[in-house]
Design a protein around this motif. Structure first.
Motif, short mmCIF file in Angstrom:
data_model
loop_
_atom_site.label_atom_id
_atom_site.label_comp_id
_atom_site.label_asym_id
_atom_site.label_seq_id
_atom_site.Cartn_x
_atom_site.Cartn_y
_atom_site.Cartn_z
N ALA A 1 5.62 4.14 1.87
CA ALA A 1 6.16 5.33 2.54
C ALA A 1 7.06 4.93 3.70
CB ALA A 1 5.02 6.22 3.03
N VAL B 1 4.55 9.56 -1.88
CA VAL B 1 4.32 8.27 -2.54
C VAL B 1 3.14 8.38 -3.51
CG1 VAL B 1 3.67 5.86 -2.24
CG2 VAL B 1 5.34 6.90 -0.69
N THR C 1 0.85 -1.19 0.00
CA THR C 1 0.00 0.00 0.00
C THR C 1 0.89 1.24 0.00
OG1 THR C 1 -0.03 0.13 2.41
CG2 THR C 1 -1.74 -1.23 1.35
N ASN C 2 0.26 2.40 -0.23
CA ASN C 2 1.03 3.65 -0.19
C ASN C 2 1.66 3.85 1.19
OD1 ASN C 2 0.31 4.07 -2.79
ND2 ASN C 2 -0.77 6.03 -2.45
N ARG C 3 0.92 3.52 2.24
CA ARG C 3 1.46 3.68 3.60
C ARG C 3 2.68 2.79 3.80
NH1 ARG C 3 -2.47 3.56 8.73
NH2 ARG C 3 -3.03 5.52 7.68
N SER D 1 6.92 10.47 2.79
CA SER D 1 5.56 10.74 3.26
C SER D 1 4.58 10.05 2.32
CB SER D 1 5.30 12.24 3.26
OG SER D 1 5.24 12.75 1.94
N GLU D 2 3.37 9.77 2.83
CA GLU D 2 2.36 9.15 1.98
C GLU D 2 2.00 10.07 0.81
OE1 GLU D 2 -0.99 6.82 3.48
OE2 GLU D 2 -0.21 7.19 5.52
N LYS D 3 2.03 11.37 1.05
CA LYS D 3 1.72 12.33 -0.01
C LYS D 3 2.73 12.21 -1.15
CE LYS D 3 0.96 17.26 -0.80
NZ LYS D 3 0.93 18.62 -0.19
#
Length: 551
Positions: free
Chosen positions: A504, A514, A499-501, A510-512
């Motif tokens: 990251a 990614v 996942t993005n999290r 940061s997730e942003k």
């Protein structure tokens, strides 16, 4: 012709720098009646400058023993200096070291408060420099300068300043070192020292210009060295080295066919000599740039056989051939064997390119940072241009096209100012790619078109082929022409189901950030989902280093 006439003509020819005639006349006079020690020294120097090294050492040996017989011990020590210097320079370490030891012993007998002590000290200092002890060498050369100044011996002070400058450059004190070398060159160009010292200083300064990438000085002193060599048609030593330096200047200026012809001449002139390695390396570089891989590889191999390190050229050749792992391994090995800080920039710059090609962004960033650390404080614009290019490459691969654009423009401006078309074109490619990633397609096309024209004019075949793939057939360029190294990392993790999290956390982003990378990946690959991106990655063999699936 009588013996006296031959001797007089030989002396006159020597004064006129007609080395072949001086050698012939003095040899003829010596055959009729043994020359005096002073004339034997003239014969030795004429023989050396005419390329008769064995006759040179024989004459110096005879002069040395005759001077000892006459009780002129200090003058005999001067002969040991020349014998040690010339023999060590030619690689004859045993005999050269023997003559140096004899000179030291004789100085102990006749007293050391004389110029000859300084001359022998320069030999010891050169040994320290060659042995990887530049700090010790700089101190010893400075002591030799002090001896020369105390005894008003301009030849000794010139040799001392030359050596001290070269040692300071090796220590990374580039500005201070080059100032001393310029001082020595002023004396040399004024014709105030003997021709052998003159040639030695010219070569030392040129070597320093090469290692510091000082293009302005290199061009200026190469022209001066060329004029000096051409003024002496019979001169054999230093001429080959002069041709090598001319090749380097011509390669930078983009006159590659002429440079290759000059490199061929230098290789023939230096055949059988240790300096042949440098000529062969320059020949290999020109073949590599022109896409002549087989000829380049042969020349690198021959250069290595003569003791010339074939990196970074060989690594760049392997990179162009797609042998990225071999390129990285060779460049890292060379760096491990290069403790001199000032000798590392070219290797580091090439390693950045190779590491980015293999997708190791973190290591590439580390190499670029070391390159910046080396450059800092040197005041050398070309080193700054190399550093800016490496930084731009890393930033572009890390998804920072705006930062890459500024650094690439800085690199281009320096190369353009120095009239270095190939390096300027490479910087333009980075500018174009950064503009493309920023969405400015028109600017990207103009920059890449200009680079293409330069590569075509230079006949830079590998660069031209790569650029055409980037411009006209992005799919054939592989991921390196489309995704940055950071985006490739993200894609591999996406393909592994992260996942993005999770991505990251693994990449310390940061997730942003990614999410932005994932969006860029979708746009560049023209896909609309993570599943489609994963399929694309496997179909195009972008998963070179499989990532373990999440638990």
């Amino acid at each position: 012709m009588t013996t006296n006439e031959a001797r007089a003509r030989g002396r006159a020819a020597f004064d006129g720098q007609a080395w072949a005639d001086a050698y012939a006349q003095l040899s003829a006079a010596d055959a009729r009646s043994p020359l005096s020690p002073d004339d034997l020294e003239l014969l030795a120097m004429a023989a050396y400058l005419f390329g008769r090294d064995d006759e040179c050492t024989t004459a110096l040996d005879r002069a040395h023993h005759e001077l000892l017989r006459l009780g002129r011990t200090a003058a005999a020590v001067r002969c040991t200096f020349w014998l040690a210097t010339l023999l060590l320079s030619s690689g004859d370490v045993a005999r050269g070291g023997g003559w140096l030891a004899r000179g030291e012993r004789l100085l102990d007998e006749c007293g050391r408060d004389r110029p000859e002590s300084g001359y022998l000290l320069t030999v010891r200092a050169r040994q320290a420099l060659d042995g990887g002890e530049p700090a010790m060498s700089a101190t010893m050369f400075a002591e030799a300068v002090a001896v020369g100044e105390r005894h008003h011996d301009l030849g000794l002070t010139t040799l001392g300043r030359m050596g001290q400058g070269r040692a300071l450059v090796e220590l990374g004190k580039v500005i201070e070192g080059l100032a001393l070398l310029d001082d020595a060159m002023v004396t040399v160009t004024a014709g105030e020292v003997d021709p052998v010292v003159t040639g030695m200083v010219y070569c030392a300064v040129q070597d320093a210009c090469e290692v510091t990438f000082d293009v302005r000085r290199a061009r200026e002193w190469t022209e001066a060295l060329s004029r000096w060599c051409e003024s002496q048609p019979d001169l054999v030593p230093f001429r080959g080295e002069c041709e090598v330096h001319r090749v380097q200047v011509m390669r930078l200026q983009g006159t590659w066919p002429d440079a290759l012809a000059e490199a061929d001449r230098a290789c023939r002139r230096l055949s059988g000599q240790p300096a042949a390695g440098a000529a062969l390396y320059e020949q290999a570089e020109l073949h590599r740039l022109r896409g002549e891989a087989g000829a380049a590889e042969d020349a690198y191999r021959l250069a290595s056989a003569w003791g010339q390190e074939p990196q970074p050229g060989l690594g760049l050749l392997r990179l162009a051939q797609g042998q990225v792992a071999a390129a990285v391994a060779g460049l890292r090995r060379a760096l491990d064997e290069t403790p001199s800080v000032i000798a590392r920039p070219a290797l580091l710059a090439a390693l950045v390119d190779a590491l980015l090609a293999v997708g190791d962004l973190a290591a590439a960033r580390s190499a670029a940072t070391e390159l910046a650390d080396v450059t800092d404080g040197t005041g050398m614009p070309v080193l700054a241009a190399m550093t800016a290019y490496a930084a731009a490459s890393v930033r572009l691969s890390d998804g920072d096209p705006a930062g890459a654009l500024g650094a690439a423009r800085g690199s281009w401006s320096v190369w353009h100012e120095f009239d270095a078309p190939y390096e300027a074109a490479r910087a333009r490619v980075l500018i174009g790619l950064a503009c493309r990633d920023l969405g400015d397609v028109d600017a990207a096309r103009m920059e890449l078109d200009t680079a293409e024209q330069t590569f075509r004019r230079l006949d830079a075949v590998p660069d031209l082929a790569r650029l055409r793939r980037l411009m006209h057939d992005p799919a054939s360029a592989g991921w390196s022409g489309r995704l940055t190294a950071r985006e490739l990392e993200v894609l591999r993790l996406v393909a592994a189901g992260r996942t993005n999290r999770a991505i990251a956390a693994e990449l310390y982003l940061s997730e942003k950030t990614v999410a932005r990378h994932v969006s860029n990946i979708f746009a560049k690959l023209d896909v609309s989902s993570r599943a489609a991106a994963t399929a694309y990655a496997y179909e195009h063999d972008l998963i070179q280093h499989p990532v373990a699936p999440p638990p």
